[in-house]
Design a protein around this motif. Structure first.
Motif, PDB file in Angstrom:
ATOM      1  N   ASP A 130      27.992 -49.362  -5.539  1.00 13.71           N
ATOM      2  CA  ASP A 130      28.769 -49.709  -4.357  1.00 13.71           C
ATOM      3  C   ASP A 130      27.924 -49.786  -3.089  1.00 13.71           C
ATOM      4  N   ARG A 131      26.771 -49.130  -3.091  1.00 17.88           N
ATOM      5  CA  ARG A 131      25.887 -49.180  -1.930  1.00 17.88           C
ATOM      6  C   ARG A 131      24.529 -48.632  -2.346  1.00 17.88           C
ATOM      7  N   TYR A 132      23.515 -48.937  -1.538  1.00 18.61           N
ATOM      8  CA  TYR A 132      22.224 -48.309  -1.762  1.00 18.61           C
ATOM      9  C   TYR A 132      22.293 -46.846  -1.323  1.00 18.61           C
ATOM     10  N   SER A 133      21.407 -46.027  -1.869  1.00 18.78           N
ATOM     11  CA  SER A 133      21.341 -44.625  -1.478  1.00 18.78           C
ATOM     12  C   SER A 133      21.169 -44.505   0.033  1.00 18.78           C
ATOM     13  N   THR A 134      21.882 -43.562   0.623  1.00 16.00           N
ATOM     14  CA  THR A 134      21.783 -43.327   2.068  1.00 16.00           C
ATOM     15  C   THR A 134      20.845 -42.165   2.382  1.00 16.00           C
ATOM     16  N   TRP A 135      19.992 -41.815   1.429  1.00 14.77           N
ATOM     17  CA  TRP A 135      19.095 -40.673   1.603  1.00 14.77           C
ATOM     18  C   TRP A 135      18.164 -40.843   2.796  1.00 14.77           C
ATOM     19  N   ASP A 136      17.849 -42.082   3.153  1.00 16.14           N
ATOM     20  CA  ASP A 136      16.911 -42.314   4.250  1.00 16.14           C
ATOM     21  C   ASP A 136      17.592 -42.326   5.611  1.00 16.14           C
ATOM     22  N   THR A 137      18.881 -42.017   5.657  1.00 19.97           N
ATOM     23  CA  THR A 137      19.595 -41.994   6.934  1.00 19.97           C
ATOM     24  C   THR A 137      20.292 -40.651   7.100  1.00 19.97           C
ATOM     25  N   GLY A 138      20.663 -40.344   8.319  1.00 14.97           N
ATOM     26  CA  GLY A 138      21.431 -39.132   8.576  1.00 14.97           C
ATOM     27  C   GLY A 138      20.599 -37.863   8.510  1.00 14.97           C
ATOM     28  N   GLU A 139      21.305 -36.757   8.352  1.00 17.71           N
ATOM     29  CA  GLU A 139      20.710 -35.418   8.368  1.00 17.71           C
ATOM     30  C   GLU A 139      20.633 -34.877   6.951  1.00 17.71           C
ATOM     31  N   ARG A 140      19.473 -34.361   6.557  1.00 15.13           N
ATOM     32  CA  ARG A 140      19.272 -33.874   5.194  1.00 15.13           C
ATOM     33  C   ARG A 140      19.432 -32.365   5.100  1.00 15.13           C
ATOM     34  N   GLY A 141      19.666 -31.912   3.868  1.00 16.65           N
ATOM     35  CA  GLY A 141      19.820 -30.492   3.607  1.00 16.65           C
ATOM     36  C   GLY A 141      18.497 -29.753   3.630  1.00 16.65           C
ATOM     37  N   PRO A 142      18.552 -28.429   3.460  1.00 14.83           N
ATOM     38  CA  PRO A 142      17.343 -27.604   3.572  1.00 14.83           C
ATOM     39  C   PRO A 142      16.362 -27.836   2.431  1.00 14.83           C
ATOM     40  N   ARG A 143      15.087 -27.692   2.761  1.00 18.03           N
ATOM     41  CA  ARG A 143      14.025 -27.728   1.748  1.00 18.03           C
ATOM     42  C   ARG A 143      13.852 -26.346   1.146  1.00 18.03           C
ATOM     43  N   GLN A 182      23.319 -34.052   2.378  1.00 20.92           N
ATOM     44  CA  GLN A 182      23.074 -34.792   3.612  1.00 20.92           C
ATOM     45  C   GLN A 182      24.381 -35.011   4.360  1.00 20.92           C
ATOM     46  N   ARG A 183      24.229 -35.374   5.650  1.00 16.05           N
ATOM     47  CA  ARG A 183      25.385 -35.752   6.474  1.00 16.05           C
ATOM     48  C   ARG A 183      25.098 -37.075   7.145  1.00 16.05           C
ATOM     49  N   ASN A 184      26.056 -37.991   7.036  1.00 19.06           N
ATOM     50  CA  ASN A 184      25.998 -39.266   7.744  1.00 19.06           C
ATOM     51  C   ASN A 184      27.316 -39.439   8.489  1.00 19.06           C
ATOM     52  N   GLY A 185      27.304 -39.216   9.799  1.00 19.62           N
ATOM     53  CA  GLY A 185      28.541 -39.319  10.563  1.00 19.62           C
ATOM     54  C   GLY A 185      29.549 -38.292  10.093  1.00 19.62           C
ATOM     55  N   THR A 186      30.700 -38.765   9.622  1.00 13.19           N
ATOM     56  CA  THR A 186      31.756 -37.863   9.165  1.00 13.19           C
ATOM     57  C   THR A 186      31.769 -37.702   7.646  1.00 13.19           C
ATOM     58  N   GLU A 187      30.710 -38.147   6.985  1.00 17.37           N
ATOM     59  CA  GLU A 187      30.614 -37.988   5.531  1.00 17.37           C
ATOM     60  C   GLU A 187      29.582 -36.924   5.185  1.00 17.37           C
ATOM     61  N   LEU A 188      29.999 -35.960   4.364  1.00 16.26           N
ATOM     62  CA  LEU A 188      29.088 -34.959   3.822  1.00 16.26           C
ATOM     63  C   LEU A 188      28.881 -35.243   2.344  1.00 16.26           C
ATOM     64  N   LEU A 189      27.634 -35.245   1.902  1.00 17.45           N
ATOM     65  CA  LEU A 189      27.330 -35.321   0.479  1.00 17.45           C
ATOM     66  C   LEU A 189      26.887 -33.937   0.032  1.00 17.45           C
ATOM     67  N   LEU A 190      27.587 -33.401  -0.971  1.00 14.68           N
ATOM     68  CA  LEU A 190      27.368 -32.034  -1.415  1.00 14.68           C
ATOM     69  C   LEU A 190      27.107 -31.996  -2.912  1.00 14.68           C
ATOM     70  N   GLU A 191      26.506 -30.910  -3.342  1.00 12.14           N
ATOM     71  CA  GLU A 191      26.336 -30.664  -4.769  1.00 12.14           C
ATOM     72  C   GLU A 191      27.701 -30.699  -5.454  1.00 12.14           C
ATOM     73  N   PHE A 192      27.796 -31.457  -6.535  1.00 16.17           N
ATOM     74  CA  PHE A 192      29.036 -31.490  -7.302  1.00 16.17           C
ATOM     75  C   PHE A 192      29.036 -30.329  -8.279  1.00 16.17           C
ATOM     76  N   LEU A 193      30.078 -29.532  -8.228  1.00 18.55           N
ATOM     77  CA  LEU A 193      30.218 -28.391  -9.122  1.00 18.55           C
ATOM     78  C   LEU A 193      31.198 -28.762 -10.220  1.00 18.55           C
ATOM     79  N   GLY A 194      30.661 -29.027 -11.389  1.00 18.14           N
ATOM     80  CA  GLY A 194      31.499 -29.452 -12.496  1.00 18.14           C
ATOM     81  C   GLY A 194      30.647 -29.881 -13.674  1.00 18.14           C
ATOM     82  N   GLU A 195      31.256 -30.644 -14.553  1.00 15.65           N
ATOM     83  CA  GLU A 195      30.578 -31.068 -15.772  1.00 15.65           C
ATOM     84  C   GLU A 195      30.024 -32.483 -15.625  1.00 15.65           C
TER      85      GLU A 195
END
Length: 294
Positions: free
Chosen positions: A42-55, A171-184
């Protein structure tokens, strides 16, 4: 006399000189449309934009910019935000990971039930923006959505770093947060604590983890602010706190001690209802002492 060509027969005048800015933009858009590549998602990875999580970044996280994001459906629909399941993977299928995409919805924030008491003690924006949020203008609702996204991402980064059991904030881009998915791997999400019917040993283990999480939060001078069995996931026996935009600073917020006591009571109530003996007043006193409130 030779027939003269009429004015209408003349070759249209060819314009010379530089293109106008409007024409240059129009031609650029045409070129982009003509050469827009198809991507297997649906889109290219947005990893190169926004704010990233901790190293350091987790090994499971796909950080290659060649990756694409594919929407797999809605995990949860809420009053303030929806959580979607996202697959981020390389086009050749060699690497992929599942992410939870939490997206705050600004047009729903007229009745955002966490605005008033939770914001006590937080640094606010300029007066114009504060008025816009208070009056729930369109501009103000957008600011509220972004404010909660920024707050949640910031607290997740902080809590992850000090060892709290929270999802890794990708990462965070505007009002979208990408988080670790907890599941299978098939996309089945981890159950909420409320859904479980643990045996005696499992109950003891979960309470030990829950109490430890409360202690770590208090040690940071914080309270979850809205803790309940519905805001706790259990992934393969591991208890994880979620939904943290309203985290309360116990010292900056005048109602901080009340939030701390309520969080402890809400969580303990679920365990006592299943047969575990929990001394709530003693627990609250210990948490207050750990936080430095006494």
């Amino acid at each position: 006399m030779a027939n003269r060509r009429s004015f209408d027969d003349e070759t249209p005048y060819a314009r010379r000189g530089r293109l106008t800015e409007h024409e240059r933009a129009r031609l650029a858009a045409l070129r982009e449309d003509a050469y827009e590549p198809e991507i297997p998602g649906d889109r290219y990875s947005t990893w190169d934009t926004g704010e990233r999580g901790p190293r350091p970044y987790p090994d499971w996280l796909v950080t290659e910019l060649a990756a694409v994001d594919t929407e797999l459906g809605v995990l949860k629909a809420g009053k303030e935000a929806d959580v979607h399941l996202l697959r981020r993977g390389l086009p050749d299928g060699s690497r992929a990971c599942l992410l939870a995409a939490k997206r705050y919805r600004s047009n729903e924030h007229r009745q955002f039930h966490r605005d008033a008491s939770y914001l006590e003690g937080r640094r606010m924006r300029r007066s114009r923006e504060t008025r816009a949020m208070a009056n729930r203008t369109s501009f103000g609702r957008n600011l509220i959505a972004e404010q909660w996204a920024v707050a949640e991402f910031g607290y997740l980064c902080r809590l992850w770093t000090v060892g709290l059991p929270v999802p890794y904030p990708v990462q965070r881009n505007g009002t979208e947060l990408l988080l670790e998915f907890l599941g299978e791997e098939d996309g089945t999400a981890a159950p909420r604590l409320e859904q479980l019917r643990p045996d005696a040993d499992e109950l003891e283990s979960l309470w030990f983890q829950a109490r430890r999480a409360l202690e770590l939060l208090a040690g940071e001078g914080l309270a979850h602010g809205d803790l309940s069995p519905y805001n706790v996931l259990v992934h393969r026996g591991r208890l994880v706190l979620i939904d943290l935009p309203q985290v309360v600073d116990l010292f900056a917020n005048p109602a901080g001690p009340e939030f701390l006591a309520r969080d402890a009571a809400n969580l303990a109530r679920w365990f006592t209802a299943r047969g575990l003996d929990v001394d709530v007043p003693s627990l609250t006193s210990e948490l207050s002492e750990r936080a430095g409130l006494r």
